[in-house]
Write a protein that holds these residues in place. Structure first.
Motif, PDB file in Angstrom:
ATOM      1  N   PRO A   1     -43.731  24.861 -71.279  1.00 46.36           N
ATOM      2  CA  PRO A   1     -45.163  24.587 -71.430  1.00 46.36           C
ATOM      3  C   PRO A   1     -45.388  23.078 -71.502  1.00 46.36           C
ATOM      4  CG  PRO A   1     -44.217  25.096 -73.555  1.00 46.36           C
ATOM      5  CD  PRO A   1     -43.117  25.277 -72.533  1.00 46.36           C
ATOM      6  N   ILE A   2     -46.641  22.678 -71.535  1.00 46.88           N
ATOM      7  CA  ILE A   2     -46.944  21.281 -71.798  1.00 46.88           C
ATOM      8  C   ILE A   2     -46.516  21.011 -73.231  1.00 46.88           C
ATOM      9  CG2 ILE A   2     -48.794  19.593 -72.070  1.00 46.88           C
ATOM     10  CD1 ILE A   2     -50.278  21.134 -69.831  1.00 46.88           C
ATOM     11  N   LEU A   3     -45.665  20.005 -73.397  1.00 41.56           N
ATOM     12  CA  LEU A   3     -45.092  19.695 -74.708  1.00 41.56           C
ATOM     13  C   LEU A   3     -45.706  18.416 -75.264  1.00 41.56           C
ATOM     14  CD1 LEU A   3     -41.370  20.359 -73.729  1.00 41.56           C
ATOM     15  CD2 LEU A   3     -42.832  21.856 -75.107  1.00 41.56           C
ATOM     16  N   ASP A   4     -45.799  18.328 -76.585  1.00 41.03           N
ATOM     17  CA  ASP A   4     -46.310  17.122 -77.232  1.00 41.03           C
ATOM     18  C   ASP A   4     -45.343  15.960 -77.098  1.00 41.03           C
ATOM     19  OD1 ASP A   4     -48.597  18.471 -78.021  1.00 41.03           O
ATOM     20  OD2 ASP A   4     -47.724  19.080 -79.930  1.00 41.03           O
ATOM     21  N   GLU A   5     -44.060  16.275 -76.998  1.00 38.73           N
ATOM     22  CA  GLU A   5     -43.021  15.259 -76.833  1.00 38.73           C
ATOM     23  C   GLU A   5     -41.870  15.888 -76.067  1.00 38.73           C
ATOM     24  OE1 GLU A   5     -40.596  15.440 -80.961  1.00 38.73           O
ATOM     25  OE2 GLU A   5     -42.630  14.645 -81.099  1.00 38.73           O
ATOM     26  N   PRO A   6     -41.017  15.082 -75.461  1.00 41.71           N
ATOM     27  CA  PRO A   6     -39.896  15.641 -74.703  1.00 41.71           C
ATOM     28  C   PRO A   6     -39.007  16.530 -75.572  1.00 41.71           C
ATOM     29  CG  PRO A   6     -40.119  13.301 -74.251  1.00 41.71           C
ATOM     30  CD  PRO A   6     -41.046  13.621 -75.394  1.00 41.71           C
ATOM     31  N   LEU A   7     -38.521  17.594 -74.986  1.00 40.84           N
ATOM     32  CA  LEU A   7     -37.582  18.492 -75.651  1.00 40.84           C
ATOM     33  C   LEU A   7     -36.191  18.121 -75.153  1.00 40.84           C
ATOM     34  CD1 LEU A   7     -36.870  21.014 -77.321  1.00 40.84           C
ATOM     35  CD2 LEU A   7     -37.351  22.379 -75.276  1.00 40.84           C
ATOM     36  N   ARG A   8     -35.431  17.497 -75.995  1.00 37.68           N
ATOM     37  CA  ARG A   8     -34.085  17.059 -75.626  1.00 37.68           C
ATOM     38  C   ARG A   8     -33.119  18.232 -75.777  1.00 37.68           C
ATOM     39  NH1 ARG A   8     -35.388  12.485 -73.782  1.00 37.68           N
ATOM     40  NH2 ARG A   8     -36.521  11.005 -75.044  1.00 37.68           N
ATOM     41  N   LEU A   9     -32.266  18.406 -74.772  1.00 35.19           N
ATOM     42  CA  LEU A   9     -31.338  19.524 -74.744  1.00 35.19           C
ATOM     43  C   LEU A   9     -29.906  19.023 -74.602  1.00 35.19           C
ATOM     44  CD1 LEU A   9     -33.333  21.760 -72.248  1.00 35.19           C
ATOM     45  CD2 LEU A   9     -33.293  21.967 -74.734  1.00 35.19           C
ATOM     46  N   SER A  10     -28.972  19.773 -75.165  1.00 33.94           N
ATOM     47  CA  SER A  10     -27.545  19.499 -75.000  1.00 33.94           C
ATOM     48  C   SER A  10     -26.952  20.596 -74.133  1.00 33.94           C
ATOM     49  CB  SER A  10     -26.826  19.507 -76.351  1.00 33.94           C
ATOM     50  OG  SER A  10     -27.259  18.443 -77.146  1.00 33.94           O
ATOM     51  N   LEU A  11     -26.238  20.214 -73.091  1.00 29.88           N
ATOM     52  CA  LEU A  11     -25.602  21.163 -72.187  1.00 29.88           C
ATOM     53  C   LEU A  11     -24.353  21.737 -72.839  1.00 29.88           C
ATOM     54  CD1 LEU A  11     -25.552  22.428 -69.323  1.00 29.88           C
ATOM     55  CD2 LEU A  11     -24.137  20.490 -68.636  1.00 29.88           C
ATOM     56  N   LEU A  12     -24.289  23.065 -72.942  1.00 24.18           N
ATOM     57  CA  LEU A  12     -23.130  23.751 -73.511  1.00 24.18           C
ATOM     58  C   LEU A  12     -22.221  24.310 -72.431  1.00 24.18           C
ATOM     59  CD1 LEU A  12     -24.825  25.845 -76.343  1.00 24.18           C
ATOM     60  CD2 LEU A  12     -23.779  23.582 -76.516  1.00 24.18           C
ATOM     61  N   GLN A  13     -22.824  24.750 -71.323  1.00 21.14           N
ATOM     62  CA  GLN A  13     -22.043  25.390 -70.263  1.00 21.14           C
ATOM     63  C   GLN A  13     -22.757  25.207 -68.935  1.00 21.14           C
ATOM     64  OE1 GLN A  13     -21.677  29.644 -70.757  1.00 21.14           O
ATOM     65  NE2 GLN A  13     -20.107  29.815 -69.213  1.00 21.14           N
ATOM     66  N   LEU A  14     -21.961  25.036 -67.886  1.00 26.93           N
ATOM     67  CA  LEU A  14     -22.477  24.919 -66.535  1.00 26.93           C
ATOM     68  C   LEU A  14     -21.570  25.739 -65.628  1.00 26.93           C
ATOM     69  CD1 LEU A  14     -24.543  23.445 -64.689  1.00 26.93           C
ATOM     70  CD2 LEU A  14     -22.814  21.667 -64.395  1.00 26.93           C
ATOM     71  N   ARG A  15     -22.165  26.637 -64.854  1.00 22.46           N
ATOM     72  CA  ARG A  15     -21.374  27.507 -63.984  1.00 22.46           C
ATOM     73  C   ARG A  15     -22.021  27.563 -62.610  1.00 22.46           C
ATOM     74  NH1 ARG A  15     -18.642  32.687 -64.243  1.00 22.46           N
ATOM     75  NH2 ARG A  15     -17.849  32.922 -62.131  1.00 22.46           N
ATOM     76  N   HIS A  16     -21.280  27.162 -61.590  1.00 14.86           N
ATOM     77  CA  HIS A  16     -21.745  27.225 -60.206  1.00 14.86           C
ATOM     78  C   HIS A  16     -21.241  28.527 -59.601  1.00 14.86           C
ATOM     79  CE1 HIS A  16     -22.854  22.916 -60.028  1.00 14.86           C
ATOM     80  NE2 HIS A  16     -21.912  22.824 -60.946  1.00 14.86           N
ATOM     81  N   PHE A  17     -22.128  29.280 -58.996  1.00 13.92           N
ATOM     82  CA  PHE A  17     -21.750  30.534 -58.344  1.00 13.92           C
ATOM     83  C   PHE A  17     -21.711  30.337 -56.830  1.00 13.92           C
ATOM     84  CE2 PHE A  17     -23.635  31.709 -62.392  1.00 13.92           C
ATOM     85  CZ  PHE A  17     -22.665  32.543 -62.908  1.00 13.92           C
ATOM     86  N   ARG A  18     -20.910  31.156 -56.160  1.00 13.67           N
ATOM     87  CA  ARG A  18     -20.740  31.044 -54.702  1.00 13.67           C
ATOM     88  C   ARG A  18     -22.048  31.189 -53.937  1.00 13.67           C
ATOM     89  NH1 ARG A  18     -16.228  35.448 -54.169  1.00 13.67           N
ATOM     90  NH2 ARG A  18     -17.595  36.177 -55.785  1.00 13.67           N
ATOM     91  N   ASN A  19     -22.992  31.955 -54.496  1.00  8.62           N
ATOM     92  CA  ASN A  19     -24.259  32.197 -53.804  1.00  8.62           C
ATOM     93  C   ASN A  19     -25.268  31.065 -53.992  1.00  8.62           C
ATOM     94  OD1 ASN A  19     -25.142  32.549 -56.419  1.00  8.62           O
ATOM     95  ND2 ASN A  19     -25.668  34.705 -56.184  1.00  8.62           N
ATOM     96  N   GLY A  20     -24.880  29.989 -54.688  1.00  4.44           N
ATOM     97  CA  GLY A  20     -25.768  28.853 -54.881  1.00  4.44           C
ATOM     98  C   GLY A  20     -26.513  28.848 -56.200  1.00  4.44           C
ATOM     99  N   VAL A  21     -26.486  29.950 -56.920  1.00  7.35           N
ATOM    100  CA  VAL A  21     -27.117  30.018 -58.243  1.00  7.35           C
ATOM    101  C   VAL A  21     -26.279  29.184 -59.212  1.00  7.35           C
ATOM    102  CG1 VAL A  21     -27.690  31.562 -60.178  1.00  7.35           C
ATOM    103  CG2 VAL A  21     -28.193  32.262 -57.825  1.00  7.35           C
TER     104      VAL A  21
END
Length: 169
Positions: free
Chosen positions: A139-159
């Motif tokens: 949604p429209i946020l009052d301030e940026p929502l900072r996130l920490s990446l825990l996991q990243l997975r690339h799938f063969r289909n591009g997802v």
């Protein structure tokens, strides 16, 4: 306190549905590899939370396959607009004993949970499609929502599977 996990599919340009709510672009990306990754993330669910508008789509999409057992193993809680303030109801559910609450689908439910700061973890599937316009995840946020990446997975289909949590300040 129970953890709230938001699981959503979104387009490469950040939309969870087309401008008229179209989600037909999601199904081609949900191959077996993606579904098993999703099922792993649902394994510890103590409850599944869906908006009333998304109930039929979610239950039809996951009626069989790797995610079905997880969805049947924990209660399915359906949120309706007439049942009280969403944020208050979810905050109360988080205080109850049990495993994680997994919120599925529905832009309005997701945006309300994000806006209220109730999401502990984001499990996102980014599909290799651009919609150009539609319903955004955030949604429209009052301030940026900072996130920490825990996991990243690339799938063969591009997802791409991404797991984030709100960053500690």
């Amino acid at each position: 306190m129970r953890k709230l996990i938001l699981t959503m599919s979104l387009s490469a340009d950040g939309f969870v549905a087309g401008i008229n709510g179209e989600t037909d672009w999601i199904a081609p990306g949900l191959d077996d590899d993606v579904q098993y990754w999703l099922a792993d993330g649902l394994a510890d669910a103590g409850a599944h939370l869906v908006g009333s508008d998304s109930l039929l789509e979610i239950t039809a999409r996951w009626a069989d396959g790797p995610c079905a057992a997880s969805l049947r193993a924990a209660p399915l809680l359906v949120l309706s607009r007439s049942g009280g303030v969403l944020e208050q109801r979810v905050a109360r559910l988080r205080r109850e004993p049990g495993g994680a609450i997994v919120a599925h689908g529905g832009a309005s439910v997701a945006q309300a949970l994000i806006r209220a700061g109730l999401v502990d973890e984001y499990r996102l599937l980014v599909h290799p499609v651009a919609l150009g316009s539609g319903l955004p995840l955030f949604p429209i946020l009052d301030e940026p929502l900072r996130l920490s990446l825990l996991q990243l997975r690339h799938f063969r289909n591009g997802v791409v599977g991404q797991v984030y949590r709100p960053a500690a300040d």
